[in-house]
Design a protein around this motif. Structure first.
Motif, PDB file in Angstrom:
ATOM      1  N   VAL A 189       0.918  -1.221  -0.039  1.00 16.29           N
ATOM      2  CA  VAL A 189      -0.042   0.085   0.217  1.00 16.29           C
ATOM      3  C   VAL A 189       0.838   1.435  -0.088  1.00 16.29           C
ATOM      4  O   VAL A 189       0.420   2.373   0.253  1.00 16.29           O
ATOM      5  CB  VAL A 189      -0.792   0.134   1.151  1.00 16.29           C
ATOM      6  N   ARG A 190       2.266   1.145  -0.253  1.00 11.10           N
ATOM      7  CA  ARG A 190       3.093   2.346  -0.163  1.00 11.10           C
ATOM      8  C   ARG A 190       2.906   3.003   0.915  1.00 11.10           C
ATOM      9  O   ARG A 190       2.739   4.221   0.820  1.00 11.10           O
ATOM     10  CB  ARG A 190       2.927   3.011  -1.667  1.00 11.10           C
ATOM     11  N   ILE A 191       3.106   2.534   2.076  1.00 13.99           N
ATOM     12  CA  ILE A 191       3.070   3.131   3.363  1.00 13.99           C
ATOM     13  C   ILE A 191       3.886   4.418   3.318  1.00 13.99           C
ATOM     14  O   ILE A 191       3.605   5.415   4.272  1.00 13.99           O
ATOM     15  CB  ILE A 191       3.277   2.238   4.532  1.00 13.99           C
ATOM     16  N   ARG A 192       5.094   4.279   2.876  1.00 17.73           N
ATOM     17  CA  ARG A 192       6.157   5.461   2.908  1.00 17.73           C
ATOM     18  C   ARG A 192       5.626   6.571   2.251  1.00 17.73           C
ATOM     19  O   ARG A 192       6.099   7.777   2.585  1.00 17.73           O
ATOM     20  CB  ARG A 192       7.511   4.904   2.276  1.00 17.73           C
ATOM     21  N   ALA A 193       4.674   6.321   1.133  1.00 17.17           N
ATOM     22  CA  ALA A 193       4.252   7.470   0.484  1.00 17.17           C
ATOM     23  C   ALA A 193       3.010   7.935   0.941  1.00 17.17           C
ATOM     24  O   ALA A 193       2.198   9.121   0.419  1.00 17.17           O
ATOM     25  CB  ALA A 193       4.003   7.197  -0.918  1.00 17.17           C
ATOM     26  N   ALA A 194       2.472   7.257   2.143  1.00 16.32           N
ATOM     27  CA  ALA A 194       1.052   7.892   2.500  1.00 16.32           C
ATOM     28  C   ALA A 194       1.114   9.292   3.247  1.00 16.32           C
ATOM     29  O   ALA A 194       2.093   9.284   3.798  1.00 16.32           O
ATOM     30  CB  ALA A 194       0.464   6.656   3.483  1.00 16.32           C
ATOM     31  N   GLN A 195      -0.187   9.646   3.288  1.00 18.79           N
ATOM     32  CA  GLN A 195      -0.291  10.806   4.137  1.00 18.79           C
ATOM     33  C   GLN A 195      -0.312  10.810   5.517  1.00 18.79           C
ATOM     34  O   GLN A 195       0.078  11.330   6.456  1.00 18.79           O
ATOM     35  CB  GLN A 195      -1.562  11.627   3.569  1.00 18.79           C
ATOM     36  N   ARG A 196      -1.150   9.563   5.838  1.00 18.41           N
ATOM     37  CA  ARG A 196      -1.443   9.168   7.411  1.00 18.41           C
ATOM     38  C   ARG A 196      -2.024   7.831   7.140  1.00 18.41           C
ATOM     39  O   ARG A 196      -2.606   7.239   6.092  1.00 18.41           O
ATOM     40  CB  ARG A 196      -2.258  10.370   7.934  1.00 18.41           C
ATOM     41  N   MET A 197      -1.812   7.316   8.523  1.00 18.88           N
ATOM     42  CA  MET A 197      -2.508   5.823   8.733  1.00 18.88           C
ATOM     43  C   MET A 197      -3.308   6.019   9.998  1.00 18.88           C
ATOM     44  O   MET A 197      -3.119   6.647  10.821  1.00 18.88           O
ATOM     45  CB  MET A 197      -1.287   4.954   8.956  1.00 18.88           C
ATOM     46  N   ILE A 198      -4.458   5.278   9.677  1.00 20.92           N
ATOM     47  CA  ILE A 198      -5.385   5.168  10.740  1.00 20.92           C
ATOM     48  C   ILE A 198      -5.605   3.678  11.182  1.00 20.92           C
ATOM     49  O   ILE A 198      -5.883   2.853  10.283  1.00 20.92           O
ATOM     50  CB  ILE A 198      -6.769   5.617  10.461  1.00 20.92           C
ATOM     51  N   ILE A 199      -5.152   3.239  12.555  1.00 17.82           N
ATOM     52  CA  ILE A 199      -5.215   1.997  12.937  1.00 17.82           C
ATOM     53  C   ILE A 199      -6.275   1.546  13.975  1.00 17.82           C
ATOM     54  O   ILE A 199      -6.519   2.370  14.979  1.00 17.82           O
ATOM     55  CB  ILE A 199      -3.933   1.503  13.358  1.00 17.82           C
ATOM     56  N   SER A 200      -7.245   0.742  13.591  1.00 16.70           N
ATOM     57  CA  SER A 200      -8.295   0.221  14.622  1.00 16.70           C
ATOM     58  C   SER A 200      -8.516  -1.313  14.279  1.00 16.70           C
ATOM     59  O   SER A 200      -9.373  -1.584  13.783  1.00 16.70           O
ATOM     60  CB  SER A 200      -9.607   1.020  14.278  1.00 16.70           C
ATOM     61  N   ALA A 201      -7.687  -1.869  14.819  1.00 19.32           N
ATOM     62  CA  ALA A 201      -7.746  -3.347  14.586  1.00 19.32           C
ATOM     63  C   ALA A 201      -8.780  -4.114  15.305  1.00 19.32           C
ATOM     64  O   ALA A 201      -8.769  -5.414  15.290  1.00 19.32           O
ATOM     65  CB  ALA A 201      -6.180  -4.161  14.901  1.00 19.32           C
ATOM     66  N   ARG A 215       5.741   2.193  11.720  1.00 20.07           N
ATOM     67  CA  ARG A 215       6.764   3.393  11.924  1.00 20.07           C
ATOM     68  C   ARG A 215       7.977   2.914  11.501  1.00 20.07           C
ATOM     69  O   ARG A 215       8.785   3.878  11.251  1.00 20.07           O
ATOM     70  CB  ARG A 215       6.542   3.345  13.583  1.00 20.07           C
ATOM     71  N   LYS A 216       8.256   1.709  11.622  1.00 16.03           N
ATOM     72  CA  LYS A 216       9.690   1.080  11.220  1.00 16.03           C
ATOM     73  C   LYS A 216       9.696   1.615   9.644  1.00 16.03           C
ATOM     74  O   LYS A 216      10.998   1.722   9.425  1.00 16.03           O
ATOM     75  CB  LYS A 216       9.730  -0.475  11.430  1.00 16.03           C
ATOM     76  N   LEU A 217       8.914   1.361   8.964  1.00 17.70           N
ATOM     77  CA  LEU A 217       8.764   1.460   7.297  1.00 17.70           C
ATOM     78  C   LEU A 217       8.755   2.993   6.978  1.00 17.70           C
ATOM     79  O   LEU A 217       9.350   3.309   6.156  1.00 17.70           O
ATOM     80  CB  LEU A 217       7.902   0.787   6.609  1.00 17.70           C
TER      81      LEU A 217
END
Length: 262
Positions: A189-201, A215-217
């Motif tokens: 999902v190209r996490i490095r190029a994302a604007q933000r991430m929302i986590i609700s697992a 955060r590592k990536l």
């Protein structure tokens, strides 16, 4: 060697089985129409085997005429029968073949093309929002983002549950089914190029693990995470979350504020 990324998927505008059923009904209708035309004018046909054209002969001749050019055992002998074959049966034959070819394209070639298209979208993802976990909180947040003006093309959802993935596709989001804590899926999902991430697992330990992996990536990524247990809020922050939200705490604060004297 370049590693192949897990594929994204988006909602299909119509059910492929529904479209297949409609095409089958259309093809059947054309076959019935061709049979009726030949049956009504069966006197214009000649069976070179026994000279008589029966119901079975007409049905056989219909299928042969529609699918091939015929074997010559039954032929139109009158001018009317030949005109019917030229101007009515030939278009029916062409339409049926177009239906068959269209179905083959829909079931085979279009899927390949859609995979290629989604691969290009996947490679071009930038400035998007990744939602990890599409349960009650995740789906509500995604709907709010879309309602606030976020384009559906900028929304990417990761979830392990097929039902949740289907619901995300219905919103128009790009979807990957799988474990969001895996580096492979985050890279997909190209996490490095994302604007933000929302986590609700749905589970604090799972959400924290996803935050650690993300955060590592992507060290600079803004990560918002929902935590159910107050004791895990500090852990989520230490795991790299930029914003930690505890729905219970937030609800309690709003309720307390609402009951405060004016």
């Amino acid at each position: 060697m370049k590693r192949e990324l897990p594929p994204l998927s988006r909602r299909s505008k119509a059910s492929p089985w529904r479209k297949l059923g409609l095409r089958a009904l259309l093809a059947l209708g054309l076959l019935v129409s061709a049979f009726l035309l030949l049956w009504i004018d069966r006197d214009g046909l000649r069976d070179n085997i026994d000279g008589a054209v029966s119901f079975a002969d007409t049905l056989y001749f219909t299928m042969i005429t529609v699918t091939t050019v015929g074997y010559g055992d039954i032929v139109p002998v009158t001018e009317k029968a030949r005109l019917i074959d030229a101007f009515l049966l030939t278009p029916i034959r062409l339409f049926i073949w177009l239906i068959f070819l269209g179905t083959a394209f829909e079931l085979l070639f279009k899927r390949v093309w859609e995979r290629m298209r989604m691969a290009r979208i996947q490679e071009g993802l930038e400035g998007h929002v990744v939602v990890a976990g599409f349960g009650k909180n995740g789906s509500t947040t995604a709907a709010h983002l879309l309602g606030s003006g976020l384009a559906a093309e900028k929304l990417v959802v990761i979830d392990c549950d097929e039902v949740a993935c289907v619901a995300a596709r219905e919103l128009g989001a790009a979807v990957i089914q799988g474990d969001a804590s895996r580096d492979e899926l985050l890279e997909a999902v190209r996490i490095r190029a994302a604007q933000r991430m929302i986590i609700s697992a749905g589970r604090d330990d799972t959400s924290i693990l996803i935050a650690l992996s993300a955060r590592k990536l992507a060290p600079a990524l803004h990560i918002a995470i929902t935590i159910r247990n107050e004791d895990n809020e500090d852990i989520a922050g230490a795991a790299g979350a930029s914003l930690v939200v505890n729905p219970v705490t937030v609800t309690a604060a709003l309720l307390a504020e609402g009951m405060a004297p004016a």
